[in-house]
Design an enzyme around this catalytic site. Structure first.
Site, PDB file in Angstrom:
ATOM      1  N   ASP A   5     -41.640  45.826 -21.050  1.00  0.00           N
ATOM      2  CA  ASP A   5     -42.510  45.280 -22.107  1.00  0.00           C
ATOM      3  C   ASP A   5     -43.406  44.148 -21.618  1.00  0.00           C
ATOM      4  OD1 ASP A   5     -41.467  47.098 -23.903  1.00  0.00           O
ATOM      5  OD2 ASP A   5     -39.878  45.743 -24.561  1.00  0.00           O
ATOM      6  N   ASP A  53     -38.428  45.594 -30.371  1.00  0.00           N
ATOM      7  CA  ASP A  53     -36.981  45.722 -30.593  1.00  0.00           C
ATOM      8  C   ASP A  53     -36.220  44.830 -29.610  1.00  0.00           C
ATOM      9  OD1 ASP A  53     -37.841  47.196 -28.407  1.00  0.00           O
ATOM     10  OD2 ASP A  53     -36.500  48.894 -28.776  1.00  0.00           O
TER      11      ASP A  53
HETATM   12  C1  BDR Z   1     -38.620  50.617 -23.372  1.00  0.00           C
HETATM   13  O1  BDR Z   1     -37.368  50.938 -23.955  1.00  0.00           O
HETATM   14  C2  BDR Z   1     -36.656  49.775 -24.278  1.00  0.00           C
HETATM   15  O2  BDR Z   1     -35.312  49.900 -23.893  1.00  0.00           O
HETATM   16  C3  BDR Z   1     -37.356  48.629 -23.589  1.00  0.00           C
HETATM   17  O3  BDR Z   1     -37.258  47.442 -24.380  1.00  0.00           O
HETATM   18  C4  BDR Z   1     -38.776  49.112 -23.462  1.00  0.00           C
HETATM   19  O4  BDR Z   1     -39.534  48.788 -24.606  1.00  0.00           O
HETATM   20  C5  BDR Z   1     -38.645  51.175 -21.968  1.00  0.00           C
HETATM   21  O5  BDR Z   1     -38.505  52.559 -21.977  1.00  0.00           O
HETATM   22 CA    CA Z   2     -38.714  47.179 -26.204  1.00  0.00          CA
END
Ligand code: BDR
Ligand code: CA
Length: 315
Positions: free
Chosen positions: A238, A9
């Protein structure tokens, strides 16, 4: 050469993870990127990743997936990533490449079916696309070597006391994926925090080349939260998945059973890590690899060296 498919995402940290993998074409072949609702809508996330790819003249197929979790409305992460999911990059040109016309699940089906080798899924968002893919095309699960996943935690969360965002956003899908029988490596919050990038390190990117400066802008926005809290570092969540892919030896881990709490009032999306030991494990093949920490210095040098190398490629 390891074939991978990204699902995520994007998202500041998703983009940084993607770029790091793109910096290692001799080790990793990126076969596509599917987007899912999480930090923002899947539509926004598609535009975001295409924009980054176009800026660097990278062309990997991108297909949009679900704009909502399986059973609930999306509770996005605009607080951290802004309304677009990639605020801070608004000054960069809009994407000109169009997305693949197929839905993410159909893209995954076609791509995985056509492959002779096994493929690794690198997931960086809620697991909606992957859950539907596994349910709709169960025979293709055997072609997945493993899932390297940013999600969950060993003890504490970021959405709730015990729940991390990707699992919290779509716990029903997470449970389907965890119960699918496919091997999972879990880049937990603890592993991500232990590999956090120092704000002083991030500053050095300002005077780098095209890729470093792009990452500088992305991190500048992403690190506002750390700065506001007086922290000296930011967990680039990530990114941890791709570092594991490239250098698994940097990590400490434990293999254990992990279940997803779906309905808990205080624990929705919690990854319940069963650390009671082997006597309690009924199906050893169902255990997950839970990453607990990483050698921060080595992670940081792998990351910054990758960007330096990429600065020579893209001018
Ligand atoms: C995860 O939540 C998203 O906001 C970030 O991209 C990451 O994948 C961390 O909790
Ligand atoms: Ca993410």
């Amino acid at each position: 050469m390891r074939k991978i498919l990204f699902d995520g995402d994007p998202g500041h940290d998703d983009v940084i993870a993607f770029l790091t993998a793109a910096g290692h074409p001799e080790e990793v072949e990126i076969c596509g990127f599917t987007t899912v609702a999480g930090n923002s809508s899947a539509d926004n996330c598609t535009e975001n990743i295409l924009k980054i790819m176009d800026y660097l003249n990278l062309s990997y197929p991108v297909a949009t997936g679900y704009n909502e979790p399986l059973c609930r409305p999306l509770d996005n992460a605009a607080k951290f990533h802004g309304e677009t999911g990639l605020d801070g990059c608004l000054a960069y040109p809009d994407a000109f490449t169009r997305k693949d016309p197929r839905h993410a699940v159909e893209f995954l089906k076609d791509t995985v079916s056509a492959m002779e080798d096994e493929v690794t899924l690198v997931t960086m968002g809620p697991l909606t696309n992957i859950a539907v893919f596994f349910k709709t095309y169960p025979h293709l699960r055997k072609k997945i070597r493993e899932i390297i996943m940013m999600g969950g935690s060993y003890s504490s969360g970021n959405m709730l006391a015990k729940s991390e965002f990707n699992m919290f956003a779509d716990p029903e899908s997470a449970r389907i994926v965890f119960d699918s029988g496919v091997s999972i490596v879990l880049a937990t919050m603890e592993a991500c925090y232990s590999g956090a990038l120092l704000l002083t390190e991030q500053e050095t990117l300002k005077n780098g080349g095209k890729v470093s400066r792009l990452v500088y802008d992305i991190l500048k926005y992403y690190s506002r939260y750390a700065l506001r809290n007086g922290w000296d570092r930011t967990a680039v969540y990530d990114l941890t998945t791709v570092v594991y892919l490239l250098a698994p030896d940097l990590f400490q881990y434990r293999d254990m059973r992990v279940d997803i709490e779906v309905n808990g009032v205080y624990t929705r999306g919690m990854t319940v890590c069963d650390d009671r030991g082997p006597a309690y494990i009924e199906a050893p093949e169902q255990t997950k690899r839970v990453l607990l920490s990483v050698d921060r210095e080595k992670l940081a040098s792998l990351f910054f060296e990758t960007l330096k190398k990429m600065d020579q490629w893209y001018i």
